[in-house]
Every structure is written in C-alpha cells, then in structure tokens.
Design an enzyme around this catalytic site. Structure first.
Site: not given
Length: 540
Positions: A224, A447, A476
């Site tokens: 991320s 995502d 994610h």
C-alpha cells in the site's frame, strides 16, 4: 492501510500466541543527500543492539527488538535524532542459505510492522523465512518511534457518529471546524518537528535502516503506502536496491499525491462495495439481506436509518456501521462476519454488530496515533486545495456516482486544507533502463484502496519491473495471502531473483517487451464454513 493478506493472518497468529527528475543528485537537496549519507555511515558503525522486545510490542521471546536513531531533519544530521523501533526474527534455515534481511513496511501512513517477524510461523512464509531475517519497524511518528499526536485521546469520540452520503450545509460547516481544530492540534501537540514527518524522510529512513542492519543493499517489501516509500527509495538510491516487492501500489504520479489519489480511491470503493453486496445476495439463503445487490443496499440503508434513530449499544451509529463495512472493501475475509452482523441486527440482535463496530469505551494512551501520522505525512507530502469550495465541488460530483466512501474520505483528509507546516514538492518516481535492479509489483485487479491503475503506472515508471496481477480479486495486499499462484511468484523472486518472462505489449505502437503475469482469483469466501469457523476463532 496495512496489507490485509499478511496483517489478517498475523492478527490470528498473535491471538493464538496471546514524484521528472532523473538522478539521485537532482532528486534531493544536496544538504539532505549528504545528511542521509552521514546518517547511514553512522548507523552502520553503531549497528543494532538486539534484545528482548518491550512488553508494549506484545511479541513472543522468539522476536528480538532494537532501536535505530535517525535525524529528525536530514538537512541537519548532527541535530536531533529520533528512535525507530525495529523487530527481527532470524532466518530459520542454514547459515549458508541466509540471504540477509527482508524489511517490511505495511503502509498507512501510520502503520507499524513490528509484528512482521511473526510471519515466520505462517506456512505461506516458511521458505522465505528460512532464507531471510524478517524485519519489521515502526516508522517515524508511529508507536514508540517519536510519536506524532494531534488530539487528546480522552477527547476522541467513542460513538455514535453520523455518516451522511449527502451532507447538509450545517454538517459541512461542522466538519470544517473539526478539520481546522485537528490541524491546529497536530501543530500544537507535535511542535516544530511536525514538518519533518513526510514520505521523503521515510525513504531516507529506509537507507539508514539498511545500513544499521549491516546490509550492503536493501531487500524490501512494501504494501500500500509502503509502495510509495519503496518507489521513492528506488528513485533516490537505485544502487542500494537488491530486491524490492511492491504490493498493492499507490499511483506515484506527482499531480495525484495525495488529493487526486484519494478521489480515485473513493470511486474505486464503490465498485468493491458492489462486489461485497453481490456476494451477499448470492448467499441470501444464509443472510436474508436480499437476493440482488440492490436489495442488499436497501437492507444496509434500513440499518443506517435505524442506527441513526437509536444507536446500537449506545455506541454504534451510522458512522460506526460504515467503518465496519469499509473493512469488507479491503479484504473479502471480512465478508461473512460483516454480512452476519448486519443480518443479525436487522433481525433484532445488535450484539454481533456492536462487537465488530463499536469504538473502545476507554481509548488507549496511543489512541489516534495512526491517524495523526497519516495526516501529518499526507498533508506534508504535497500541496492540497486550500479552499473548501474545491473539496465541496469535487466530492459532491463524485458522491453522485460513488456515495459509499466519498464524503468519509473527504472528512478524513480535510485537515490538509488548513495545514500550516511547509509542504514538500512530490518527487517524480521514475528510473531509466538498467538503473534499478528488476522490481516485482503485485496487484489485485479490483483493489479499492489502491486502484489497479496505480500498479500499471508504477510498472511503467520503474523500468525493467515486473507486474503480477490477481485477476478479478480485490483484497488490498496479496503477498503471502490465500493465492498460491501469487505466492509462487513472490517466492521465486525473493529466493532466486526470478521474474515472469518478458512478452510483447501490443498496446503500444512499438510493441514494447514487458514482464507481466496473471493469476486467477483466490476463491470467494464460503459463508457456511467461515461462519462455523467464527465460532472457534475471534472476529477481527
């Protein structure tokens, strides 16, 4: 937000075990480049004194902890230094097969990875943990690493809160006031050092950590927001990269950091919210929330209205319901428990929803630290619109087609409109051919937190990188998760440096060779088997 694929598995384990610049010289101000070099040399000389982890880390004796001190301001490396907490599990295999340290950043901004060494106990990480020391850390501002604070924990809301998808002018004024107060609190409680909590310094911190670990080159896994730190590091220190995995990438385009990325995220969440509702409708016999995605949305709206009139347990209102359901947009392993709680609530039993959605009645001393770091980093990183009229225009238009997450996301980031600390100019994340060792990028096609377009953009910017896509899936963060195909590519790369074979990209006139591979999606959750398992395993 941290990678759910790894974070979710480690949570269960914990419970069971109680921005175009092209050269480094042009990418950073000379003073900060020199400061980073000095700090790295000093860290290499000092090393890390590994010892038992403090009780606050809640880690078993098999994990060791230490501290690495980094400059608060890299332009002044002889000035104040701040401590970064580091954790480590030594490689379990023979010494001759050890490949060094694998350093993990889970994203956020505002998340710690001190739990990462626990991955050594997971089957999906067995081969990797045999060859690598698994190293986690709390980035600057997080946890015990010179924590950032923006508000008194005792003053934080414990629920219930509203979550209007079409906010009134009165409510907008209330949120503007709250954002101004929050931004002022960050400046007051953290002080003059607040300006130094940003992504460029997070990337420089990686270089110091590398040196402190005694590694000539960095092996790194970022998830991320951690992919943005990795991209910055690859741009600033390409000669220091050994291997790098970037999982669930954010779009590093300078003009999208961070206002544009948050708008894109809100739009993507609408699609993932639809995925969840479609799954719930498929299992209407189990949940009774409706046989179509639209019917499930109607059930959700009924719950929102009921909670607005009478909060569940006195603490769960529409805002808390939304927060619980937002988790389902990050990771489909939340789908059964969230659907079951919504179903039970509408049938008269609020307890499962209260258990999953209620904020803690007594905030912990560090409550709000994650949000404070998130706010400091995102606000410091780049320019933001400073007139609420711009936010109002953009989010009102977006909410017409993507109501689920738009306004909640806007309120989360609105303090950046009133930020007083100096802002950075986003670095142009980019490397030319042959400058950087091949990087492995992992992404799920649906995502929502980091839309797939960001993975394609990062793949284009990092010459020679490879992209592995989990098609039709939306969790994610997919490294070390339930997809054996994805994990195979991860292992092949980390253990042997192997990447998908290059092929011709027929989407470009010159038929550019690219390294890409696809994996079929992991199976959708089975509500029956997972509901049975919930009786034995506490809900996360």
């Amino acid at each position: 937000m941290p990678s759910p694929a790894l974070y979710g598995a480690l949570t269960a384990l914990l419970f069971a075990s109680s921005l175009p610049l092209t050269s480094p010289a042009r990418d950073a101000p000379p003073s900060e480049a020199r400061g980073t070099g000095l700090a790295a040399r000093r860290a290499a000389a000092e090393g890390i004194a590994w010892a038992a982890c403090p009780a606050a880390e809640q880690l078993p004796p098999s994990v060791l902890c230490g501290t690495v001190r980094v400059p608060l301001d890299y332009a002044d490396p002889e000035g104040r230094r701040i401590p970064l907490t580091v954790s480590r599990a030594p490689a379990s295999g023979p010494a001759a097969e050890r490949q060094g340290a694998l350093l993990f950043n889970p994203g956020g901004p505002g998340a710690s990875s001190t739990y990462f060494p626990l991955a050594a106990g997971l089957p999906e990480w067995k081969r990797i943990s045999a060859s690598y020391d698994l190293v986690g850390y709390a980035p600057r501002g997080v946890g015990r690493s010179a924590p950032v604070s923006c508000e008194d924990p005792a003053g934080r809301a414990t629920g219930p809160t509203p979550a209007p998808t079409s906010p009134s002018e009165t409510y907008k004024k209330e949120r503007i006031a709250r954002a101004q107060t929050y931004a002022e609190g960050c400046a007051r409680r953290t002080g003059a050092g607040l300006r130094h909590y940003h992504s460029l310094n997070n990337a420089r911190d990686l270089e110091v950590l590398r040196a402190a670990l005694g590694e000539p080159r960095l092996t790194y896994l970022g998830a991320s927001y951690g992919t943005y730190i990795g991209g910055l590091y690859a741009t600033l220190f390409p000669h220091r990269v050994r291997r790098m995995v970037l999982d669930a990438p954010v779009d590093p385009t300078p003009s999208k950091v961070w206002y544009g990325n948050n708008l894109a995220q809100s739009e993507a969440f609408e699609g993932r919210w639809l995925d969840f509702r479609t799954w719930v409708a498929k299992h209407d016999a189990v949940y009774g929330l409706g046989a179509t995605a639209r019917a499930v949305a109607t059930s959700y709206d009924r719950a929102r209205a009921a909670l607005a009139a009478r909060p569940a347990g006195g603490r769960v209102g529409p805002g808390q319901l939304h927060g619980a359901m937002l988790a389902a947009g990050y990771d489909d392993r939340f789908w059964p428990s969230r659907a079951a709680a919504l179903s039970a609530y509408l049938k008269g039993d609020p307890e499962p929803l209260v258990a999953q959605a209620a904020p803690p009645a007594d905030p912990a001393p560090d409550a709000g630290n994650g949000r404070a770091v998130y706010t400091a980093v995102e606000c410091n990183d780049a320019p933001w619109p400073e007139e609420f009229a711009v936010w109002d225009r953009d989010n009102t238009a977006l909410a017409r087609r993507a109501p689920f997450e738009t306004w909640d996301n806007a309120w989360m980031n609105l303090p950046c409109a009133y930020w007083k600390a100096p802002r950075q100019r986003p670095l142009d994340v980019r490397t030319g051919p042959g400058v950087l060792p091949p990087v492995l990028i992992l992404a799920a096609e649906r995502d929502a937190a980091t839309p797939y377009a960001g993975a394609l953009e990062l793949h284009r910017r990092l010459a020679g990188s490879a992209l592995v896509t989990e098609r039709g899936a939306g969790t994610h963060g997919i490294a070390g998760g339930p997809n054996a195909c994805v994990n195979g590519y991860l292992e092949d790369y980390l253990l042997g440096g192997a990447l998908p074979r290059p092929s011709l990209d027929d989407s470009t006139p010159e038929m550019t060779p690219v390294r890409r591979a696809s994996c079929a999606p992991h199976p959708e959750p089975d509500p029956v088997s997972l509901e049975r398992g919930a009786a034995k395993t506490p809900a996360v």
